[in-house]
Design a protein around this motif. Structure first.
Motif, PDB file in Angstrom:
ATOM      1  N   THR A 113       9.953  -8.315  -3.711  1.00  0.00           N
ATOM      2  CA  THR A 113       8.736  -7.837  -4.363  1.00  0.00           C
ATOM      3  C   THR A 113       7.661  -7.325  -3.400  1.00  0.00           C
ATOM      4  OG1 THR A 113       7.888 -10.107  -4.374  1.00  0.00           O
ATOM      5  CG2 THR A 113       9.048  -9.348  -6.364  1.00  0.00           C
ATOM      6  N   ASP A 114       7.950  -7.263  -2.117  1.00  0.00           N
ATOM      7  CA  ASP A 114       6.913  -6.897  -1.148  1.00  0.00           C
ATOM      8  C   ASP A 114       6.300  -5.529  -1.436  1.00  0.00           C
ATOM      9  OD1 ASP A 114       7.493  -9.267   0.023  1.00  0.00           O
ATOM     10  OD2 ASP A 114       8.344  -8.454   1.874  1.00  0.00           O
ATOM     11  N   VAL A 174       0.012  -3.093  -5.607  1.00  0.00           N
ATOM     12  CA  VAL A 174      -0.984  -3.771  -6.435  1.00  0.00           C
ATOM     13  C   VAL A 174      -2.222  -4.106  -5.603  1.00  0.00           C
ATOM     14  CG1 VAL A 174      -1.482  -5.870  -7.760  1.00  0.00           C
ATOM     15  CG2 VAL A 174       0.702  -4.695  -8.055  1.00  0.00           C
ATOM     16  N   GLY A 175      -2.011  -4.578  -4.379  1.00  0.00           N
ATOM     17  CA  GLY A 175      -3.133  -4.900  -3.507  1.00  0.00           C
ATOM     18  C   GLY A 175      -3.987  -3.697  -3.198  1.00  0.00           C
ATOM     19  N   ALA A 192      -9.070  -0.807  -3.976  1.00  0.00           N
ATOM     20  CA  ALA A 192      -9.794   0.421  -4.301  1.00  0.00           C
ATOM     21  C   ALA A 192     -10.936   0.174  -5.280  1.00  0.00           C
ATOM     22  CB  ALA A 192      -8.838   1.463  -4.877  1.00  0.00           C
ATOM     23  N   THR A 193     -10.840  -0.912  -6.066  1.00  0.00           N
ATOM     24  CA  THR A 193     -11.924  -1.247  -7.002  1.00  0.00           C
ATOM     25  C   THR A 193     -12.987  -2.118  -6.348  1.00  0.00           C
ATOM     26  OG1 THR A 193     -10.879  -3.273  -7.847  1.00  0.00           O
ATOM     27  CG2 THR A 193     -10.256  -1.180  -8.891  1.00  0.00           C
ATOM     28  N   LEU A 252      -3.404 -13.145  -0.157  1.00  0.00           N
ATOM     29  CA  LEU A 252      -2.055 -13.481  -0.588  1.00  0.00           C
ATOM     30  C   LEU A 252      -1.665 -14.822  -0.014  1.00  0.00           C
ATOM     31  CD1 LEU A 252      -2.013 -10.115  -0.339  1.00  0.00           C
ATOM     32  CD2 LEU A 252       0.322 -10.513  -1.060  1.00  0.00           C
ATOM     33  N   THR A 253      -0.901 -15.572  -0.775  1.00  0.00           N
ATOM     34  CA  THR A 253      -0.408 -16.855  -0.304  1.00  0.00           C
ATOM     35  C   THR A 253       0.748 -16.631   0.668  1.00  0.00           C
ATOM     36  OG1 THR A 253       1.251 -17.131  -2.046  1.00  0.00           O
ATOM     37  CG2 THR A 253      -0.997 -17.835  -2.543  1.00  0.00           C
ATOM     38  N   ARG A 254       1.184 -17.708   1.288  1.00  0.00           N
ATOM     39  CA  ARG A 254       2.286 -17.623   2.239  1.00  0.00           C
ATOM     40  C   ARG A 254       3.526 -16.988   1.628  1.00  0.00           C
ATOM     41  NH1 ARG A 254       2.314 -22.559   3.455  1.00  0.00           N
ATOM     42  NH2 ARG A 254       1.231 -22.461   5.456  1.00  0.00           N
TER      43      ARG A 254
END
Length: 405
Positions: free
Chosen positions: A38-39, A45-46, A51-52, A58-60
């Motif tokens: 999922t990276d 998403v990040g 941008a907003t 992010l967690t480990r």
């Protein structure tokens, strides 16, 4: 307990950027993200959240947390949605140059047959397209047997789009056991606003959440309670929201698909409030508060109960998070199969989320603490008054006991 001062302003139905929601959904859908790989989607998403102007970390393990500070910083609420999808993984390199695969997440090989896929090797520069086929896929060779063979992951294989016909050829391509094979989403939006695609669960929900947080931030409204968006990466394999919360998390609203199927009340064009799923009922007070918000602001919403389904709220509670939980869904027909939803339902979901984030906690004072005295425990229900037995009841009970003697 010390009660906070001041009352929050009444929530308003914020305008949702429909173009952003639609474009974001299409962007998310074309990024492969089976559970365990999922990276790439989390990076995207990040970037959208950054941008907003939203602060995030992010967690480990890679779960993303975005925060919109509220008037009250001592407590927070979390909207939880997952970015991982169902998929497959290479189980064996076959002697005919094809791939035996096993499912990642729970889904039927019935819906995988004929699907286009992307083989993700350990080298990000070496990916391959392919197709999931039944072992007997040629009618010109097998005749009626193509219709009579069974359904199961042991009865399909992946044909890789490369000149390969044996194990050595697959190894030369860099394909190995344990490589992920992502099912291509192939999204379409119809003229009537229907979205047809694999992996609407839960990328459609994620797009709606991003649109809701964008609307909140751009409105300039400071929410009464600090709001967090938690994007998880393992929901499809049962351990999504197991971490990422703190002791101040008082409420969790999971966003996932609302199952549209015979016997269900969920609709593609509305918000679907899950009253209970396979792990049990959601919080009585929070679910009804969300329904009341929807009714007050004319956001179409329906109730539903799901038998064979759970969301990110379940692993959160199972891992010990002391918070009220609720489930909001966008209607999905043929979930984990040939999925379909409607843009109207996604917009309404974003509207309700944005309304909810403008409100205080369900019980403003009590929910700000992990525990408290019984005398302050809130209740909005009326317990039934015990009814004294009548003379007829007493005689009937006496007769029953005499007959047992």
């Amino acid at each position: 307990m010390t009660a906070p001062t001041g009352a929050p302003a009444a929530p308003v139905r914020l305008p949702i950027d429909a173009d952003f929601l639609r474009d974001t959904l299409l962007e998310l859908l074309v990024i492969p993200s089976p559970s365990g790989r999922t990276d790439a989607v989390m990076q995207h998403v990040g970037e959208l959240l950054s941008a907003t102007g939203v602060d995030l970390d992010l967690t480990r393990r890679g779960v993303l947390r975005a925060t919109v500070p509220g008037v009250r910083g001592d407590v927070n609420r979390a909207v939880v949605v997952h970015a991982d999808t169902i998929g497959t993984m290479v189980k064996r390199l076959k002697e005919n140059g094809r791939l035996e695969v096993v499912q990642v997440g729970t889904h039927s090989a019935r819906f995988a047959e004929g699907a286009h896929v992307t083989v993700l090797t350990d080298d990000p520069e070496r990916t391959y397209t392919g197709t999931v086929l039944p072992l007997k896929s040629s009618g010109h060779t097998f005749g009626d047997e193509v219709d009579t063979q069974g359904v199961g992951w042991h009865l399909v294989e992946v044909r890789v789009d490369a000149p390969v016909s044996d194990v050595a050829g697959l190894l030369a391509l860099g394909i190995q056991v344990g490589d992920f094979v992502a099912i291509d989403a192939a999204p379409q939006i119809t003229p009537l606003g229907y979205v047809k695609s694999r992996h609407l669960d839960d990328k459609a929900g994620l797009a709606a959440c991003l649109a809701a947080f964008k609307a909140l931030v751009e409105s300039g409204i400071t929410p009464p309670v600090t709001a967090r968006l938690l994007v998880t990466i393992g929901e499809e394999v049962g351990h999504g929201a197991t971490h990422g919360f703190d002791d101040g998390t008082a409420e969790i609203v999971a966003v996932d698909n609302g199952v549209v199927a015979p016997g269900q009340q969920s609709l593609e064009e509305a918000v679907n409030v899950g009253m209970m799923d396979s792990t049990g009922p959601h919080d009585f007070h929070l679910t009804r508060r969300l329904l009341a918000l929807a009714a007050e602001h004319d956001v179409p919403a329906v109730r539903d109960v799901y038998r064979v389904y759970r969301s990110d709220a379940a692993p959160a509670v199972e891992s010990g998070v002391e918070a009220r939980t609720a489930l909001l869904g966008f209607g999905v027909d043929s979930s984990h199969g040939h999925e379909r939803t409607h843009l109207d339902g996604l917009l309404h979901l974003a509207e309700l989320l944005a309304l909810y984030l403008q409100t205080d906690l369900t019980f403003r004072d009590w929910d700000a603490h992990r525990s408290g005295p019984l005398v302050e425990f809130p209740s909005t229900t009326v317990q039934p008054t015990p009814v004294e037995p009548t003379d007829v009841d007493r005689r009937a009970e006496g007769d029953r006991r005499a007959g047992q003697a």
